[in-house]
Enzyme design. Structure first.
Site, PDB file in Angstrom:
ATOM      1  N   ARG A 199     -14.844  -9.986  19.605  1.00  0.00           N
ATOM      2  CA  ARG A 199     -13.500 -10.332  19.099  1.00  0.00           C
ATOM      3  C   ARG A 199     -12.505  -9.246  19.501  1.00  0.00           C
ATOM      4  O   ARG A 199     -12.848  -8.067  19.544  1.00  0.00           O
ATOM      5  CB  ARG A 199     -13.526 -10.465  17.576  1.00  0.00           C
ATOM      6  CG  ARG A 199     -14.165 -11.736  17.102  1.00  0.00           C
ATOM      7  CD  ARG A 199     -14.339 -11.749  15.590  1.00  0.00           C
ATOM      8  NE  ARG A 199     -15.708 -11.531  15.195  1.00  0.00           N
ATOM      9  CZ  ARG A 199     -16.121 -11.292  13.956  1.00  0.00           C
ATOM     10  NH1 ARG A 199     -15.246 -11.229  12.974  1.00  0.00           N
ATOM     11  NH2 ARG A 199     -17.402 -11.118  13.689  1.00  0.00           N
ATOM     12  N   GLU A 235     -25.598  -5.821   2.057  1.00  0.00           N
ATOM     13  CA  GLU A 235     -24.825  -6.940   1.505  1.00  0.00           C
ATOM     14  C   GLU A 235     -25.709  -7.835   0.640  1.00  0.00           C
ATOM     15  O   GLU A 235     -25.257  -8.402  -0.343  1.00  0.00           O
ATOM     16  CB  GLU A 235     -24.214  -7.754   2.665  1.00  0.00           C
ATOM     17  CG  GLU A 235     -23.104  -7.008   3.374  1.00  0.00           C
ATOM     18  CD  GLU A 235     -22.898  -7.445   4.822  1.00  0.00           C
ATOM     19  OE1 GLU A 235     -23.849  -7.351   5.623  1.00  0.00           O
ATOM     20  OE2 GLU A 235     -21.796  -7.888   5.154  1.00  0.00           O
ATOM     21  N   ASN A 291     -27.546 -15.136   3.942  1.00  0.00           N
ATOM     22  CA  ASN A 291     -26.373 -14.776   4.737  1.00  0.00           C
ATOM     23  C   ASN A 291     -26.488 -15.569   6.035  1.00  0.00           C
ATOM     24  O   ASN A 291     -27.163 -15.148   6.967  1.00  0.00           O
ATOM     25  CB  ASN A 291     -26.410 -13.258   4.971  1.00  0.00           C
ATOM     26  CG  ASN A 291     -25.237 -12.757   5.763  1.00  0.00           C
ATOM     27  OD1 ASN A 291     -24.443 -13.543   6.297  1.00  0.00           O
ATOM     28  ND2 ASN A 291     -25.117 -11.447   5.877  1.00  0.00           N
ATOM     29  N   ARG A 322     -23.699 -15.652   0.867  1.00  0.00           N
ATOM     30  CA  ARG A 322     -22.496 -14.995   1.376  1.00  0.00           C
ATOM     31  C   ARG A 322     -21.545 -16.099   1.837  1.00  0.00           C
ATOM     32  O   ARG A 322     -21.904 -16.937   2.667  1.00  0.00           O
ATOM     33  CB  ARG A 322     -22.845 -14.101   2.557  1.00  0.00           C
ATOM     34  CG  ARG A 322     -21.620 -13.478   3.176  1.00  0.00           C
ATOM     35  CD  ARG A 322     -21.979 -12.724   4.424  1.00  0.00           C
ATOM     36  NE  ARG A 322     -20.798 -12.072   4.987  1.00  0.00           N
ATOM     37  CZ  ARG A 322     -20.707 -11.697   6.262  1.00  0.00           C
ATOM     38  NH1 ARG A 322     -21.717 -11.896   7.087  1.00  0.00           N
ATOM     39  NH2 ARG A 322     -19.614 -11.123   6.703  1.00  0.00           N
ATOM     40  N   HIS A 329     -15.575  -8.449   4.991  1.00  0.00           N
ATOM     41  CA  HIS A 329     -16.651  -7.460   4.819  1.00  0.00           C
ATOM     42  C   HIS A 329     -16.679  -6.917   3.390  1.00  0.00           C
ATOM     43  O   HIS A 329     -17.151  -5.801   3.146  1.00  0.00           O
ATOM     44  CB  HIS A 329     -16.519  -6.281   5.808  1.00  0.00           C
ATOM     45  CG  HIS A 329     -16.884  -6.635   7.215  1.00  0.00           C
ATOM     46  ND1 HIS A 329     -16.191  -6.178   8.311  1.00  0.00           N
ATOM     47  CD2 HIS A 329     -17.862  -7.425   7.719  1.00  0.00           C
ATOM     48  CE1 HIS A 329     -16.729  -6.653   9.412  1.00  0.00           C
ATOM     49  NE2 HIS A 329     -17.741  -7.439   9.079  1.00  0.00           N
TER      50      HIS A 329
END
Ligand code: ADP
Length: 402
Positions: free
Chosen positions: A242, A380, A9, A94, A182
């Site tokens: 963000r 993940e 990732n 990922r 996500h």
């Protein structure tokens, strides 16, 4: 030695990795995991075993401006010495943006990697680094299959109306629509909820992935029906740096009245906004919760308000809510945020168990709560490993039904 899968990732400032035994993917237990952090400043490589014990650590000198490839080389050297490359059956990556095209994990070829570069402007924080890692790995370990696992793929179940932006229709045909992100985390949470509470998993659930990047996903029977991120991972919730959803008129005003260029605006929206921008202190929730500066309080309050507001919208998309799941750094480790969000969402029928929440219990609603509220740690990397395994060793075809 059994067969293993490496999950990577790769982000802008870190590369997280995990190694799973192919025979033990169901449990999610990792043979090893860790990360290289501080890319671009002072890189720091740490690897741990399944129980979290330190296996190795290396710190580069301050100011080492090493790129991903230069940092992957020692990581792969360490993995080879520990496992032997012959036992590695695949590397799963990922990939944040797969656009409308890539709805399934797949073997990455040079042509596909080139095609995926189309999405760099749509995910500038992640996609270039994801692809840099793929390119580096294909060079360093050319014999090992590289599999792309997409964050957008989980949201391909969202119906067309929900994916539309209300722009002139020719733009939709060019792929300017909502995608959602996500997805690897939400795939994990949907599967884990199915194991923990099957009846709830088949119902209407809002999952909250609250990390540096943050989003909500409305799931019905484990499938995404709506999510807060859209065309890019800027949309929806307020995040570490963000802005989340914003009146497009404010952006036009900033461009026109402050003569901001598109790159300046992009930098502000991705890097200088969110918790960092509003607090003027930090993007790190721990720092803000520990601070008594009123600007830190304001940032935290806005973060909570935005989650509750977006959750209300997703409740409408689902036609009601049976479950709420908190996950990722803030969702898993910040009881104060969970409590504040649940207080704002009491109208949904949440009866909050403050003692269970303070004790970091897995279920933080009372038994008579109309909405069950859970905390589930996300993973993940195990989803990447499972998807990569499925691509390199697909299940044998089923006998046709007679
Ligand atoms: P990433 O998106 O980088 O994977 P994480 O899921 O690790 O992010 O989440 C990072 C966020 O989680 C940071 O804002 C961090 O402050 C927050 N966090 C981690 N631990 C805690 C804690 N104990 N209390 C409050 N916030 C926490």
């Amino acid at each position: 030695m059994s067969q293993a899968i490496l999950s990577l990732n790769a982000g802008s400032s870190s590369i997280k990795f995990a190694i799973h035994d192919v025979a033990d993917l169901g449990s999610g237990r990792r043979l090893a995991h860790g990360q290289i952090e501080g890319i671009g400043s002072t890189p720091h490589f740490v690897a741990r075993d399944a129980d979290g014990a330190l296996l190795t650590e290396h710190r580069w000198p301050a100011g080492s401006r090493l790129a991903h490839e230069a940092l992957l080389t020692p990581l792969l050297g360490w993995i080879s010495s520990r496992l032997g490359t012959e036992s590695l059956v695949a590397v799963g990556h990922r990939i944040v943006h797969g656009g409308a095209t890539y709805a399934q994990p797949l073997l990455l070829t040079d042509a596909i990697v080139t095609d995926l570069a189309r999405f760099i402007p749509l995910a500038p924080l992640h996609q270039p680094h994801n692809l840099a890692a793929v390119r580096a790995m294909r060079k360093l370990w050319p014999g090992v299959p590289q599999v792309g696992c997409f964050d957008t793929a989980f949201h391909h179940s969202i119906e067309r109306t929900v994916t539309r932006l209300a722009l002139p229709r020719r733009y939709a045909a060019e792929g300017i629509r909502r995608y959602g992100f996500h997805g690897l985390s939400y795939a994990y949470l949907a599967g884990r909820l199915r194991e923990l509470e099957p009846a709830l998993a088949s119902g209407r659930v809002i999952a909250a992935h609250l990390g540096n990047g943050a989003s909500l996903c409305a799931m019905h029977d484990g499938h995404s029906v709506d999510t807060t991120m859209g065309f890019t991972a800027l949309d929806g919730l307020m995040m570490g740096t963000r802005c989340g959803s914003i009146d497009p008129g404010a952006l036009l005003y900033l461009q026109q009245q402050y003569a901001m260029s598109a790159p300046e605006l992009e930098h502000m929206l991705y890097h200088d906004s969110g918790l960092l921008g509003v607090s003027g202190i930090s993007n790190d929730m721990r720092t803000l919760l520990a601070s008594d500066d009123p600007h830190a309080r304001e940032a935290v309050d806005l973060f909570v308000f935005r989650i509750a507001r977006e959750a209300g919208a997703l409740a409408s998309s689902l036609g009601g809510v049976d479950g709420l799941v908190f996950s990722a750094g803030i969702g898993e480790h910040a009881p104060a945020i969970r409590a504040a969000v649940c207080a704002r969402l009491a109208w949904l029928g949440i009866r909050f168990d403050a003692a269970a929440n303070a004790a970091d219990a897995r279920v933080i609603s009372t038994p008579d709560s109309r909405v069950q509220v859970r905390v589930i740690g996300t993973d993940e990397e195990v989803i990447i490993a499972r998807q990569a395994r499925a691509v390199v060793s697909p299940a044998p075809p089923r006998e046709p039904l007679s």
